[in-house]
Each structure stands twice: as structure tokens, then as C-alpha cells.
Scaffold this active site. Structure first.
Site, mmCIF file in Angstrom:
data_model
loop_
_atom_site.group_PDB
_atom_site.id
_atom_site.type_symbol
_atom_site.label_atom_id
_atom_site.label_comp_id
_atom_site.label_asym_id
_atom_site.label_seq_id
_atom_site.Cartn_x
_atom_site.Cartn_y
_atom_site.Cartn_z
ATOM 1 N N ARG A 112 0.815 -1.231 0.000
ATOM 2 C CA ARG A 112 0.000 0.000 0.000
ATOM 3 C C ARG A 112 0.847 1.279 0.000
ATOM 4 N NH1 ARG A 112 -2.429 -3.406 3.486
ATOM 5 N NH2 ARG A 112 -4.341 -4.337 2.674
ATOM 6 N N LYS A 134 2.885 11.537 -11.190
ATOM 7 C CA LYS A 134 2.035 10.572 -11.901
ATOM 8 C C LYS A 134 2.857 9.313 -12.179
ATOM 9 C CE LYS A 134 -0.111 13.104 -15.325
ATOM 10 N NZ LYS A 134 -1.092 13.128 -16.430
ATOM 11 N N GLU A 176 8.986 18.838 -25.426
ATOM 12 C CA GLU A 176 8.373 19.255 -24.158
ATOM 13 C C GLU A 176 9.035 20.545 -23.648
ATOM 14 O OE1 GLU A 176 5.737 17.592 -23.355
ATOM 15 O OE2 GLU A 176 6.046 15.568 -24.153
ATOM 16 N N LYS A 216 7.055 23.270 -15.055
ATOM 17 C CA LYS A 216 6.080 22.183 -14.871
ATOM 18 C C LYS A 216 5.586 22.140 -13.426
ATOM 19 C CE LYS A 216 4.664 17.484 -15.424
ATOM 20 N NZ LYS A 216 4.831 16.129 -15.910
ATOM 21 N N GLU A 226 -4.983 16.943 -11.392
ATOM 22 C CA GLU A 226 -5.417 17.110 -12.775
ATOM 23 C C GLU A 226 -6.919 17.319 -12.923
ATOM 24 O OE1 GLU A 226 -4.142 13.903 -15.400
ATOM 25 O OE2 GLU A 226 -3.136 15.399 -16.613
ATOM 26 N N ARG A 230 -3.807 21.827 -14.706
ATOM 27 C CA ARG A 230 -2.739 20.949 -15.189
ATOM 28 C C ARG A 230 -2.903 20.649 -16.674
ATOM 29 N NH1 ARG A 230 0.075 16.258 -11.506
ATOM 30 N NH2 ARG A 230 1.323 15.339 -13.142
ATOM 31 N N ASN A 234 -0.971 20.070 -21.545
ATOM 32 C CA ASN A 234 -1.363 19.342 -22.756
ATOM 33 C C ASN A 234 -1.255 20.198 -24.017
ATOM 34 O OD1 ASN A 234 -1.817 16.816 -21.736
ATOM 35 N ND2 ASN A 234 -3.923 17.274 -21.156
ATOM 36 N N HIS A 237 -0.806 18.629 -27.336
ATOM 37 C CA HIS A 237 -0.946 17.190 -27.142
ATOM 38 C C HIS A 237 -2.219 16.576 -27.708
ATOM 39 C CE1 HIS A 237 2.695 17.363 -24.868
ATOM 40 N NE2 HIS A 237 2.622 16.100 -24.502
ATOM 41 N N HIS A 241 -1.302 13.397 -29.825
ATOM 42 C CA HIS A 241 -1.765 12.034 -29.571
ATOM 43 C C HIS A 241 -2.444 11.449 -30.809
ATOM 44 C CE1 HIS A 241 -1.693 12.996 -25.020
ATOM 45 N NE2 HIS A 241 -0.620 12.309 -25.358
ATOM 46 N N HIS A 253 6.633 10.168 -29.599
ATOM 47 C CA HIS A 253 5.882 11.182 -28.846
ATOM 48 C C HIS A 253 6.533 12.569 -28.969
ATOM 49 C CE1 HIS A 253 3.188 12.907 -25.928
ATOM 50 N NE2 HIS A 253 4.223 13.359 -25.242
HETATM 51 N N1 LIG Z 1 4.455 10.429 -15.375
HETATM 52 C C1 LIG Z 1 4.406 11.437 -16.222
HETATM 53 O O1 LIG Z 1 3.908 12.515 -15.913
HETATM 54 C C2 LIG Z 1 4.990 11.253 -17.599
HETATM 55 C C3 LIG Z 1 5.215 12.371 -18.415
HETATM 56 C C4 LIG Z 1 5.817 12.185 -19.648
HETATM 57 C C5 LIG Z 1 6.166 10.918 -20.072
HETATM 58 N N2 LIG Z 1 5.903 9.852 -19.258
HETATM 59 C C6 LIG Z 1 6.279 8.487 -19.682
HETATM 60 O O2 LIG Z 1 7.673 8.446 -19.922
HETATM 61 C C7 LIG Z 1 7.947 7.448 -20.891
HETATM 62 C C8 LIG Z 1 8.925 8.012 -21.893
HETATM 63 O O3 LIG Z 1 10.104 8.352 -21.214
HETATM 64 P P1 LIG Z 1 11.535 8.211 -21.915
HETATM 65 O O4 LIG Z 1 11.504 8.923 -23.203
HETATM 66 O O5 LIG Z 1 12.556 8.566 -20.922
HETATM 67 O O6 LIG Z 1 11.592 6.645 -22.277
HETATM 68 P P2 LIG Z 1 12.492 5.466 -21.725
HETATM 69 O O7 LIG Z 1 12.439 5.369 -20.251
HETATM 70 O O8 LIG Z 1 12.118 4.249 -22.489
HETATM 71 O O9 LIG Z 1 13.964 5.920 -22.129
HETATM 72 C C9 LIG Z 1 14.306 6.032 -23.498
HETATM 73 C C10 LIG Z 1 15.516 5.135 -23.837
HETATM 74 O O10 LIG Z 1 16.689 5.731 -23.292
HETATM 75 C C11 LIG Z 1 17.375 4.787 -22.457
HETATM 76 N N3 LIG Z 1 18.047 5.595 -21.445
HETATM 77 C C12 LIG Z 1 17.493 6.306 -20.433
HETATM 78 N N4 LIG Z 1 18.437 7.024 -19.806
HETATM 79 C C13 LIG Z 1 19.607 6.766 -20.426
HETATM 80 C C14 LIG Z 1 20.939 7.243 -20.265
HETATM 81 N N5 LIG Z 1 21.257 8.167 -19.347
HETATM 82 N N6 LIG Z 1 21.896 6.760 -21.087
HETATM 83 C C15 LIG Z 1 21.587 5.860 -22.062
HETATM 84 N N7 LIG Z 1 20.353 5.405 -22.288
HETATM 85 C C16 LIG Z 1 19.371 5.860 -21.469
HETATM 86 C C17 LIG Z 1 16.303 3.834 -21.998
HETATM 87 O O11 LIG Z 1 16.844 2.593 -21.632
HETATM 88 C C18 LIG Z 1 15.438 3.749 -23.244
HETATM 89 O O12 LIG Z 1 15.997 2.855 -24.155
HETATM 90 C C19 LIG Z 1 6.613 7.033 -21.497
HETATM 91 O O13 LIG Z 1 6.248 5.777 -20.996
HETATM 92 C C20 LIG Z 1 5.647 8.096 -20.996
HETATM 93 O O14 LIG Z 1 4.339 7.604 -20.812
HETATM 94 C C21 LIG Z 1 5.337 10.002 -18.046
HETATM 95 ZN ZN LIG Z 2 4.176 14.865 -23.794
#
Ligand SMILES: NC(=O)c1ccc[n+]([C@@H]2O[C@H](COP(=O)([O-])OP(=O)(O)OC[C@H]3O[C@@H](n4cnc5c(N)ncnc54)[C@H](O)[C@@H]3O)[C@@H](O)[C@H]2O)c1
Ligand SMILES: [Zn+2]
Length: 349
Positions: A112, A134, A176, A216, A226, A230, A234, A237, A241, A253
Site C-alpha cells: 500500500r 504521476k 516538451e 512544470k 489534474e 494541469r 497538454n 498534445h 496524440h 511522442h
Molecule cells: N508520469 C508522467 O507525468 C509522464 C510524463 C511524460 C512521459 N511519461 C512516460 O515516460 C515514458 C517516456 O520516457 P523516456 O523517453 O525517458 O523513455 P524510456 O524510459 O524508455 O527511455 C528512453 C531510452 O533511453 C534509455 N536511457 C534512459 N536514460 C539513459 C541514459 N542516461 N543513457 C543511455 N540510455 C538511457 C532507456 O533505456 C530507453 O531505451 C513514457 O512511458 C511516458 O508515458 C510520463
Molecule cells: Zn508529452
């Protein structure tokens, strides 16, 4: 080095911040920790683990968006159980946005809720995913469908981890950053314009990331769960999307956000006071950052239909976030179909 704790927890940004993870944990009252990491950043995770007395145990997981699933979540729960994690144990998650969302959700729900410290290592995670509490995993029915709002104990971004991040992944975060710059206003926008023509190695990453975190965090602080404000995050976005979906995710993305920002600007031109000069600056900045500003050949009716599907999920009305000026963005704008179509048409040729 450390952002204002407007969200109630510290967001530390800096070079060598990885070496301070254990000290930050201790300051927050945690001596025992386990480290979970994306296998691609194991060497960075080792540095975070090393600071804890006797070194914190480290478990790595092969991630990627296609593994942001309930199955991987199950494997993470198993690791937490095996490591005898309890509410007095800090779970440190190291990796990109996938790692943060997945490990954060695991921590939010294991027993939990156990404390979580987020160590983002991608630009997307540093400027976006790690900020705002999030967490989620994807379901077969859609992205981020199972998740929770759960604040971390702290966020620690070591900008030197970006040195191993491929340029294409850096670019994923730039869309972003442009969005945040439009939300924040002239100074932030001009700063990004200035650095856009310089190679990434020269960028003052700590300063730029801190600024993005502030933008942010300020929006999130007004609306943590949200319900309203918030939505401003978007910007671009609703279009993005739909572009992503209709391209069958051939458009990433980050690229979709870039095209979406241009589309939102075109729509804003036909709707309100968004100046032509500012729209030109946005498009020029996206191009200077080598981000796409259109996706030729994408089916316009398909994009419009995809936006309507999105709208059905959100209480029936298609509402947009649009800029009125740099630093002045509004949400909840209902646009005529022709304005939306016009923007989509221009961004698909
Ligand atoms: N929670 C939120 O508010 C929020 C907001 C935006 C995006 N997201 C989520 O984030 C995700 C996208 O994030 P992302 O683009 O970081 O993707 P990711 O975590 O898949 O990272 C992208 C790639 O880079 C690699 N990587 C990460 N750091 C590295 C480093 N320092 N050196 C070498 N390789 C590295 C990872 O292994 C992966 O292959 C999506 O799932 C999205 O839904 C969440
Ligand atoms: Zn985005």
C-alpha cells in the site's frame, strides 16, 4: 542546484548529483534502500547505490515502452518482496520515463505504498515524467491506464547521465522543452532559441532542466490531481496524440509534440490573438532543434477521427489548449471543426 520545493519534495538537478542520492535519502530519514534500474543505465545506478552504507542492493530490468506492463510490474513486486522491502525502506528508481512510471507505481502500491526516490536519466524524464507524481503502466487497452498519483520523497537528476543518452533520445525531450517555453514566456523561450544553434555538449543542461522543472512544477502545484490547470501541460498534445495514433506510432511522442505545437499555433492563429511573429518563432525553434513540423501523408480524416475518439473519453467535448502569447496559454477552448481541420491539413503536407 536544488529547485524550490513547491511540490513539497526536493528536486535536485546538477552534475554529480548521483553521488548525493544516499545523502539526500539520509536527510529525508532513510538509511536502508534498494535500487531498481533500467538495465541500460546500470552503471549510473551503481553510483547511486554505492553511497549507502554497505552499498544498497541493485536489481536491473530490461525496459522500453513495450515492457511498461503488468507483467514487468509483477517482476518488480517479486524483487521488492525478495529484498524484504518494507515501509522503512527507500526504493530508488533509476532510468528514463518508463522506469520512473513503472518503479514509481510499484512503490506506490507495494504494501500500500513504500517511499520512492526518483533518479531520472533521460531528458524526457528530467523535464517531464519525473515531475508531478504521476505513475503508471500500460494496459493492452491503452497507455498509462493503470496508475496512481504518488509523490516521490525526492527527485535527483544528474545531468552527466545525459552524456550516455543517444541524441535521438535527447531530441525526445526537446518538444516538451519548447512547450514549457511557450507556457513560461519570452525569457525561457529566448534562452532556448539561443542554445538551439549550439551543439548539445555546450548546453547548460542543469540550468535549462531546472527552469523546465520550475515551469512544470508551478503548473502541477496549482492542480496536483489534474482537475483543471494541469491541462495547460497538454499544449500541442490533443493533436500530438492523434498524430501518434494515426501514424501507428511511427511518429515518436517527442516528434508528435513538435508537430502538435505547430498545429496548436495554427489553430490559435485562426481562433485568437496568437501573433504571426510568435508562431514563426515557434516553428523556427522547432526546426533549429531538428524537430519535425509536419508529417506529410498522414490521413487527415483519420487524425480528426482519432481526436474525436479522445474527446469521447473526455466527456464529449473536444477542447484545446492554445497560446494567446508567449507566457499566456489557455485551456478549454472549443474550436470550429474547420479550424481544427485546417491545422491538421497544414501539418500533414
Ligand atoms: N508520469 C508522467 O507525468 C509522464 C510524463 C511524460 C512521459 N511519461 C512516460 O515516460 C515514458 C517516456 O520516457 P523516456 O523517453 O525517458 O523513455 P524510456 O524510459 O524508455 O527511455 C528512453 C531510452 O533511453 C534509455 N536511457 C534512459 N536514460 C539513459 C541514459 N542516461 N543513457 C543511455 N540510455 C538511457 C532507456 O533505456 C530507453 O531505451 C513514457 O512511458 C511516458 O508515458 C510520463
Ligand atoms: Zn508529452
Amino acid at each position: 542546484m536544488s529547485g524550490e520545493p513547491v511540490l513539497g519534495y526536493p528536486i535536485v538537478v546538477g552534475a554529480k548529483a548521483l553521488d548525493r542520492v544516499a545523502a539526500i535519502a539520509r536527510e529525508r530519514g532513510y538509511r536502508r534502500a534498494v535500487v531498481l534500474a533500467d538495465a541500460n543505465v546500470e552503471s549510473h545506478a551503481r553510483r547511486a547505490a554505492a553511497g549507502f552504507g554497505g552499498e544498497a542492493p541493485l536489481r536491473t530490468f530490461v525496459l522500453g515502452e513495450e515492457r511498461k506492463t503488468l507483467a514487468t510490474l509483477g517482476a518488480v513486486y517479486d524483487a521488492l518482496a525478495e529484498l524484504e522491502v518494507d515501509r522503512g525502506t527507500l526504493v530508488v528508481g533509476v532510468g528514463g520515463g518508463v522506469a520512473g512510471d513503472l518503479f514509481g507505481f510499484a512503490a506506490a502500491t507495494f504494501m500500500r505504498g513504500v517511499p520512492f526516490l526518483n533518479v531520472p536519466t533521460s531528458l524526457v524524464a528530467m523535464v517531464d515524467a519525473a515531475i508531478g507524481g504521476k505513475t503508471a503502466v500500460d494496459l493492452p487497452a491503452g497507455k498509462n491506464l493503470a496508475g496512481a498519483f504518488a509523490d516521490p520523497v525526492a527527485v535527483v537528476s544528474d545531468v552527466r547521465t545525459l552524456e550516455t543518452l543517444p541524441p535521438a533520445q535527447i531530441r525526445e525531450g526537446l518538444g516538451e522543452m519548447v512547450k514549457h517555453a511557450v507556457l513560461d514566456g519570452e525569457e525561457t523561450f529566448a534562452q532556448l532559441e539561443h542554445w538551439a544553434s549550439e551543439p548539445f555538449e555546450r548546453w547548460p543542461w542543469a540550468e535549462l532542466i531546472e527552469r523546465n522543472v520550475r515551469v512544470k512544477a508551478a503548473v502541477v502545484a496549482r492542480d496536483r490531481l489534474e482537475h483543471g490547470d494541469r491541462e495547460l501541460l497538454n499544449l500541442g498534445h490533443t493533436f500530438a496524440h492523434a498524430f501518434e495514433r494515426v501514424s501507428h506510432y511511427a511518429l515518436s511522442h517527442g516528434s508528435a509534440v513538435a508537430v502538435g505545437l505547430r498545429a496548436a499555433g495554427i489553430a490559435a492563429r485562426s481562433w485568437g490573438p496568437w501573433p504571426e511573429g510568435d508562431q514563426r518563432r515557434v516553428v523556427a525553434l522547432l526546426r533549429a532543434l531538428e524537430l519535425p513540423t509536419s508529417y506529410p501523408g498522414l490521413d487527415v480524416d483519420g487524425v480528426l477521427a482519432a481526436m474525436r475518439v479522445d474527446k469521447k473519453r473526455r466527456e464529449g467535448r473536444l477542447r484545446f489548449v492554445l497560446p494567446r502569447a508567449l507566457g499566456d496559454v489557455v485551456s478549454g477552448v472549443e474550436l470550429d471543426d474547420a479550424m481544427v481541420r485546417g491545422a491538421v491539413e497544414r501539418c500533414t503536407r
